[in-house]
Design a protein around this motif. Sequence first.
Motif, PDB file in Angstrom:
ATOM      1  N   VAL A 382      58.220  57.338  72.235  1.00 33.91           N
ATOM      2  CA  VAL A 382      56.849  57.840  72.198  1.00 33.91           C
ATOM      3  C   VAL A 382      55.894  56.657  72.019  1.00 33.91           C
ATOM      4  O   VAL A 382      56.246  55.645  71.412  1.00 33.91           O
ATOM      5  N   SER A 383      54.716  56.788  72.577  1.00 26.80           N
ATOM      6  CA  SER A 383      53.675  55.767  72.441  1.00 26.80           C
ATOM      7  C   SER A 383      52.380  56.464  72.065  1.00 26.80           C
ATOM      8  O   SER A 383      52.044  57.515  72.632  1.00 26.80           O
ATOM      9  N   MET A 384      51.664  55.921  71.117  1.00 24.59           N
ATOM     10  CA  MET A 384      50.430  56.570  70.664  1.00 24.59           C
ATOM     11  C   MET A 384      49.501  55.526  70.045  1.00 24.59           C
ATOM     12  O   MET A 384      49.915  54.409  69.725  1.00 24.59           O
ATOM     13  N   ASP A 385      48.239  55.865  69.902  1.00 27.73           N
ATOM     14  CA  ASP A 385      47.238  55.004  69.281  1.00 27.73           C
ATOM     15  C   ASP A 385      46.934  55.501  67.869  1.00 27.73           C
ATOM     16  O   ASP A 385      47.071  56.698  67.570  1.00 27.73           O
ATOM     17  N   PHE A 386      46.507  54.568  67.017  1.00 21.26           N
ATOM     18  CA  PHE A 386      46.136  54.964  65.663  1.00 21.26           C
ATOM     19  C   PHE A 386      45.099  53.987  65.122  1.00 21.26           C
ATOM     20  O   PHE A 386      44.892  52.899  65.658  1.00 21.26           O
ATOM     21  N   VAL A 387      44.447  54.378  64.035  1.00 17.88           N
ATOM     22  CA  VAL A 387      43.566  53.505  63.267  1.00 17.88           C
ATOM     23  C   VAL A 387      44.018  53.566  61.819  1.00 17.88           C
ATOM     24  O   VAL A 387      44.064  54.646  61.224  1.00 17.88           O
ATOM     25  N   ALA A 388      44.379  52.404  61.289  1.00 24.05           N
ATOM     26  CA  ALA A 388      44.774  52.321  59.879  1.00 24.05           C
ATOM     27  C   ALA A 388      43.614  51.721  59.100  1.00 24.05           C
ATOM     28  O   ALA A 388      43.153  50.621  59.392  1.00 24.05           O
ATOM     29  N   SER A 389      43.125  52.456  58.131  1.00 28.44           N
ATOM     30  CA  SER A 389      42.040  51.971  57.283  1.00 28.44           C
ATOM     31  C   SER A 389      42.647  51.448  55.986  1.00 28.44           C
ATOM     32  O   SER A 389      43.362  52.168  55.285  1.00 28.44           O
ATOM     33  N   THR A 390      42.389  50.179  55.682  1.00 27.59           N
ATOM     34  CA  THR A 390      42.993  49.553  54.507  1.00 27.59           C
ATOM     35  C   THR A 390      41.922  49.005  53.569  1.00 27.59           C
ATOM     36  O   THR A 390      40.826  48.644  53.993  1.00 27.59           O
ATOM     37  N   SER A 391      42.268  48.931  52.304  1.00 28.49           N
ATOM     38  CA  SER A 391      41.440  48.236  51.319  1.00 28.49           C
ATOM     39  C   SER A 391      42.006  46.836  51.126  1.00 28.49           C
ATOM     40  O   SER A 391      43.224  46.638  51.143  1.00 28.49           O
ATOM     41  N   VAL A 392      41.110  45.871  50.929  1.00 25.08           N
ATOM     42  CA  VAL A 392      41.516  44.485  50.771  1.00 25.08           C
ATOM     43  C   VAL A 392      41.380  44.103  49.306  1.00 25.08           C
ATOM     44  O   VAL A 392      40.292  44.184  48.729  1.00 25.08           O
ATOM     45  N   GLY A 393      42.501  43.720  48.690  1.00 26.29           N
ATOM     46  CA  GLY A 393      42.474  43.200  47.335  1.00 26.29           C
ATOM     47  C   GLY A 393      42.378  41.685  47.375  1.00 26.29           C
ATOM     48  O   GLY A 393      42.935  41.039  48.268  1.00 26.29           O
ATOM     49  N   LEU A 394      41.673  41.095  46.419  1.00 28.71           N
ATOM     50  CA  LEU A 394      41.415  39.655  46.429  1.00 28.71           C
ATOM     51  C   LEU A 394      41.722  39.041  45.075  1.00 28.71           C
ATOM     52  O   LEU A 394      41.436  39.634  44.031  1.00 28.71           O
ATOM     53  N   VAL A 395      42.297  37.851  45.101  1.00 31.43           N
ATOM     54  CA  VAL A 395      42.566  37.115  43.868  1.00 31.43           C
ATOM     55  C   VAL A 395      42.623  35.639  44.210  1.00 31.43           C
ATOM     56  O   VAL A 395      42.950  35.253  45.338  1.00 31.43           O
ATOM     57  N   ILE A 396      42.241  34.789  43.248  1.00 33.10           N
ATOM     58  CA  ILE A 396      42.343  33.342  43.430  1.00 33.10           C
ATOM     59  C   ILE A 396      43.608  32.873  42.715  1.00 33.10           C
ATOM     60  O   ILE A 396      43.761  33.059  41.509  1.00 33.10           O
ATOM     61  N   LEU A 397      44.501  32.268  43.472  1.00 34.95           N
ATOM     62  CA  LEU A 397      45.720  31.696  42.928  1.00 34.95           C
ATOM     63  C   LEU A 397      45.728  30.211  43.258  1.00 34.95           C
ATOM     64  O   LEU A 397      45.774  29.834  44.432  1.00 34.95           O
ATOM     65  N   GLY A 398      45.674  29.378  42.207  1.00 39.56           N
ATOM     66  CA  GLY A 398      45.609  27.936  42.451  1.00 39.56           C
ATOM     67  C   GLY A 398      44.313  27.580  43.147  1.00 39.56           C
ATOM     68  O   GLY A 398      43.225  27.871  42.657  1.00 39.56           O
TER      69      GLY A 398
END
Length: 510
Positions: A382-398
């Motif tokens: 099967v082949s299909m289209d989608f939209v994934a909505s994500t939240s971006v988490g942020l952190v400073i490492l080094g």
Amino acid sequence: MHTEMVQVLWGCFLLWNLNIAPSQTIYPGIKARITQRTLDYGIQAGMETIEQMIMEKSIPDLKGSESLEFLKVDYVGYNFSTIKIKAFSFPNTSLAFVPGVGIKVLTNHGTANISTHWEVKSPLFQDAGGADLFLSGAFFTGILILSRNDFGHPTLKLQDCHAQVSHAHVSFSGELSVLYNPFAEPMEKPILKNLNEMVDLLCPMITNEVEALSANLSMLEVLTKINNHTLLDYSLINSPEITENYMDLNLKGTFYPLENLTDPPFSPVPFTLPERSDSMLYVGISDYFFKSASFAHFTAGAFNVTLSTKEISNHLVQNSQGFGNMLSRIAEIYILSQPFMVQIMATEPPVINLQPGNFTLDIPASIMVLTQPKNSTVETIVSMDFVASTSVGLVILGQRLVCSLSLNRFRLSLPESNRSSIEVLRFENILSSILHFGVLPLVNAKLQRGFPLPNPYKISFVNSDIEVLEGFLLISSDLKYEPNLKQEPRIHSWEALNLINGHWSGKPAP
């Protein structure tokens, strides 16, 4: 022929960067602000370096002759040798921004205690011994001019330098010191004169140090390989903007695919950092920075992922029942017994959205479920289209800004021809699980490398904070000078890159 063409393209790209029309307004993708607190810390951290430098400096002998009229002696030769600085103090040292010019350095009321060996010779007597020399009223001033060279590196130059010592007091020791000390004052004037002749050499010496520092700054990386797909341009787009309270550095902040150094089909828009001064450093990262990252990675094919059953299972939650249920649902629909693969391809660059307190990334893509029966070619289930909505988490490492993604929503759209035979909701649940437990852990593992933040050599970030504001990300941080800090090798010039035949190599900074 291919090699020659790549070299020609490189040359055209460099010439374009160096000859942008003056009338064209260029806005930064990243804006870094240095506050007065940084300068104050610079004094504190810099004094240790200055102390070490002064203590290590060898001071030449002071020689001369004077007539001592009060002793009726026409000629007394003196020599101060083995001069060593035992202690010094610069209680009134300041660094201040000079609007539109640079940073003013001012030191006054400085003092120093110096030990020395002395000899005097005259027609009537000669003697030798030790002496202490106390200097006061030491004064130094100069202005550091900051600008930008043709390759976007910061440059430094010292201007209006002046130094002097106002007072010198000598205290003799030795067999006849009881006789010399009452008459030391007449000798202090020539000693002070000689000292100031030496101090006059201080400005050329400091100028040389500033030039050496400027040369080191020209080695700072302005083009960084982020991964096997992209480069990031950190070059200055103009000379630093200096006000009474801070200095702004405007950086390009543009991502490029490794094999295509063309600017993205959109431009940065202006943004303004808030008027704050609690931290030493503020870094504004505009949505243009992230949009160019999205576009460059999409262009380079970095968002295309193919996962086998084994790879998916390795990154799914360690719940055999959940994993078994998911596979049984697929088997129930397709009556499959053979292994399958999931292929995900971004159909457009992911959409960046920065709103106060909220950083989201919408990923439009297509997904194919594939299988390869034994001794047969790959078949598309099967082949299909989608939209994934994500939240971006942020952190400073080094010294890096590290991002991570978490799935908010998953919207699946199926071709009309498939809707009668496929239950959309069931596939949304299955594929959402694959994305959430299989794909995103892989993506986040790669994102752990992060984006290198622009920072001077051997400076680390401390007490950092991140805010998402309208259209840009704001990092607030203090700085700490760490002489023993180990940092990654830096790419310090365009020539350090070799993109011929798709290979990349970089020469580390010395």
